[in-house]
Write a protein that holds these residues in place. Sequence first.
Motif, PDB file in Angstrom:
ATOM      1  N   GLY A  30     -22.830  -4.644 -45.977  1.00  0.00           N
ATOM      2  CA  GLY A  30     -22.594  -3.785 -47.427  1.00  0.00           C
ATOM      3  C   GLY A  30     -22.887  -2.340 -47.054  1.00  0.00           C
ATOM      4  O   GLY A  30     -23.238  -1.485 -48.041  1.00  0.00           O
ATOM      5  N   ALA A  31     -22.716  -1.688 -45.942  1.00  0.00           N
ATOM      6  CA  ALA A  31     -23.109  -0.380 -45.441  1.00  0.00           C
ATOM      7  C   ALA A  31     -22.113   0.637 -46.402  1.00  0.00           C
ATOM      8  O   ALA A  31     -21.037   0.365 -46.529  1.00  0.00           O
ATOM      9  CB  ALA A  31     -22.686  -0.143 -43.942  1.00  0.00           C
ATOM     10  N   PRO A  32     -22.589   1.659 -46.636  1.00  0.00           N
ATOM     11  CA  PRO A  32     -22.044   2.897 -47.268  1.00  0.00           C
ATOM     12  C   PRO A  32     -20.836   3.266 -46.490  1.00  0.00           C
ATOM     13  O   PRO A  32     -20.816   3.329 -45.391  1.00  0.00           O
ATOM     14  CB  PRO A  32     -22.894   3.928 -47.606  1.00  0.00           C
ATOM     15  N   ARG A  82     -31.044   4.037 -46.662  1.00  0.00           N
ATOM     16  CA  ARG A  82     -29.916   4.598 -47.013  1.00  0.00           C
ATOM     17  C   ARG A  82     -30.284   6.127 -47.460  1.00  0.00           C
ATOM     18  O   ARG A  82     -29.440   6.915 -47.186  1.00  0.00           O
ATOM     19  CB  ARG A  82     -29.153   4.002 -48.240  1.00  0.00           C
ATOM     20  N   GLU A  83     -31.724   6.404 -47.678  1.00  0.00           N
ATOM     21  CA  GLU A  83     -31.953   7.991 -48.065  1.00  0.00           C
ATOM     22  C   GLU A  83     -31.755   8.634 -46.802  1.00  0.00           C
ATOM     23  O   GLU A  83     -31.564   9.735 -46.885  1.00  0.00           O
ATOM     24  CB  GLU A  83     -33.353   7.811 -48.659  1.00  0.00           C
ATOM     25  N   GLU A  84     -31.914   8.086 -45.723  1.00  0.00           N
ATOM     26  CA  GLU A  84     -31.693   8.967 -44.475  1.00  0.00           C
ATOM     27  C   GLU A  84     -30.208   9.174 -44.212  1.00  0.00           C
ATOM     28  O   GLU A  84     -29.940  10.029 -43.166  1.00  0.00           O
ATOM     29  CB  GLU A  84     -32.472   8.243 -43.149  1.00  0.00           C
ATOM     30  N   SER A  86     -28.891  11.129 -46.174  1.00  0.00           N
ATOM     31  CA  SER A  86     -28.765  12.484 -46.674  1.00  0.00           C
ATOM     32  C   SER A  86     -29.905  13.369 -46.652  1.00  0.00           C
ATOM     33  O   SER A  86     -30.224  14.369 -46.950  1.00  0.00           O
ATOM     34  CB  SER A  86     -28.399  12.527 -48.304  1.00  0.00           C
ATOM     35  N   VAL A  87     -31.151  12.770 -46.367  1.00  0.00           N
ATOM     36  CA  VAL A  87     -32.455  13.321 -45.681  1.00  0.00           C
ATOM     37  C   VAL A  87     -32.830  12.948 -44.531  1.00  0.00           C
ATOM     38  O   VAL A  87     -32.646  11.804 -44.002  1.00  0.00           O
ATOM     39  CB  VAL A  87     -33.598  13.153 -46.902  1.00  0.00           C
ATOM     40  N   PRO A  88     -33.561  14.108 -43.718  1.00  0.00           N
ATOM     41  CA  PRO A  88     -33.864  13.684 -42.496  1.00  0.00           C
ATOM     42  C   PRO A  88     -35.031  12.463 -42.424  1.00  0.00           C
ATOM     43  O   PRO A  88     -35.864  12.438 -43.377  1.00  0.00           O
ATOM     44  CB  PRO A  88     -34.682  14.918 -41.863  1.00  0.00           C
ATOM     45  N   GLY A  89     -35.099  11.665 -41.258  1.00  0.00           N
ATOM     46  CA  GLY A  89     -35.869  10.559 -41.189  1.00  0.00           C
ATOM     47  C   GLY A  89     -35.549   9.786 -39.916  1.00  0.00           C
ATOM     48  O   GLY A  89     -34.204   9.768 -39.341  1.00  0.00           O
ATOM     49  N   ASN A 188     -17.833  13.676 -44.695  1.00  0.00           N
ATOM     50  CA  ASN A 188     -18.001  14.056 -46.133  1.00  0.00           C
ATOM     51  C   ASN A 188     -17.197  13.644 -47.145  1.00  0.00           C
ATOM     52  O   ASN A 188     -17.329  13.952 -48.282  1.00  0.00           O
ATOM     53  CB  ASN A 188     -18.323  15.620 -45.965  1.00  0.00           C
ATOM     54  N   GLY A 189     -15.897  13.253 -46.658  1.00  0.00           N
ATOM     55  CA  GLY A 189     -14.973  12.572 -47.720  1.00  0.00           C
ATOM     56  C   GLY A 189     -15.400  11.331 -47.961  1.00  0.00           C
ATOM     57  O   GLY A 189     -14.646  10.762 -48.981  1.00  0.00           O
ATOM     58  N   PHE A 190     -16.438  10.717 -47.651  1.00  0.00           N
ATOM     59  CA  PHE A 190     -16.692   9.289 -48.113  1.00  0.00           C
ATOM     60  C   PHE A 190     -18.148   9.383 -48.866  1.00  0.00           C
ATOM     61  O   PHE A 190     -18.876  10.079 -48.479  1.00  0.00           O
ATOM     62  CB  PHE A 190     -16.865   8.303 -47.050  1.00  0.00           C
ATOM     63  N   PRO A 191     -18.240   8.513 -49.652  1.00  0.00           N
ATOM     64  CA  PRO A 191     -19.399   8.543 -50.389  1.00  0.00           C
ATOM     65  C   PRO A 191     -20.705   7.880 -49.783  1.00  0.00           C
ATOM     66  O   PRO A 191     -20.417   7.291 -48.751  1.00  0.00           O
ATOM     67  CB  PRO A 191     -19.257   7.641 -51.957  1.00  0.00           C
ATOM     68  N   VAL A 192     -22.129   8.460 -50.068  1.00  0.00           N
ATOM     69  CA  VAL A 192     -23.172   7.810 -49.595  1.00  0.00           C
ATOM     70  C   VAL A 192     -23.368   6.524 -49.856  1.00  0.00           C
ATOM     71  O   VAL A 192     -23.339   6.123 -50.868  1.00  0.00           O
ATOM     72  CB  VAL A 192     -24.291   9.083 -49.737  1.00  0.00           C
TER      73      VAL A 192
END
Length: 192
Positions: A30-32, A82-84, A86-89, A188-192
Motif C-alpha cells: 500500500g505504498a504511497p 513514510r515520514e522519510e 518528506s524529511v531526512p532519515g 512531485n506530481g504525486f501525493p506523499v
Amino acid sequence: MTPLERAVRGGAVPLPDLPPEAVGLLVELGAPARLGAHLRAVYAVACDLTGWLAAAHPAVVFDRAAVLFGAATHDIGKALHREELSVPGSRHEPAGERLLLGRGVPARLARFAGTHGSWHEARAGVEDHLVSLADKIWKGARVEDLEHLVVERIADVSGIAGWEAFVSLDDRLQELAAGADDRLAFQNGFPV
C-alpha cells in the motif's frame, strides 16, 4: 487507475515502467504514489547509467539486473517509514532490507535497500555504488566521494588513467543531471 499505478507505469512520461516484481511489492505494501514515482525516476537513471557503463567501459563487470532491481526497490522501507518521504532519515534503510528478506528476496538483492545510503560499507561493491549514484543523480545531486569510487573502478579495470575515467563518467552524469527537473516534477506530481 490508482495514483500508485500511474506513478509506476505508463503515462505520458518518458520513463521506463518499474519492473513487475517491484510494482507488486509496492501494491502489496500500500505504498504511497510518491514513493512509486521516486523509485521509477531512480530506476530510469539506473537503466541509462548501466547501459552507458556497459557500452563505454565493457571491462567493468557488474550485475546489471541486480543494479536495476536495487534501483527499483532501494527505498522500499519508506513504505513503513513514510515520514522519510518528506524529511531526512535512514530508518527506512535497514527496515527495507528486512522487509525484502522477509518476502523471500535473496540477500544479494535485498542489500541495496540497506546500502544505498552508505556506499563506504564493507559489503558495498560496484553494484551498490551504481544504485547509490543513480539515487543521487536522478535529482541532479553530485557526490564527489561516491563518484570517485566509480571512477577508480573504471580506471582500474579498464587500464585507463584516472582523469580519463573521471571525464567519461562526469560527461555522462552531467547529461543525466540535465533531466533532473523533469524527474523531480514527475515525482512531485504525486501525493506523499
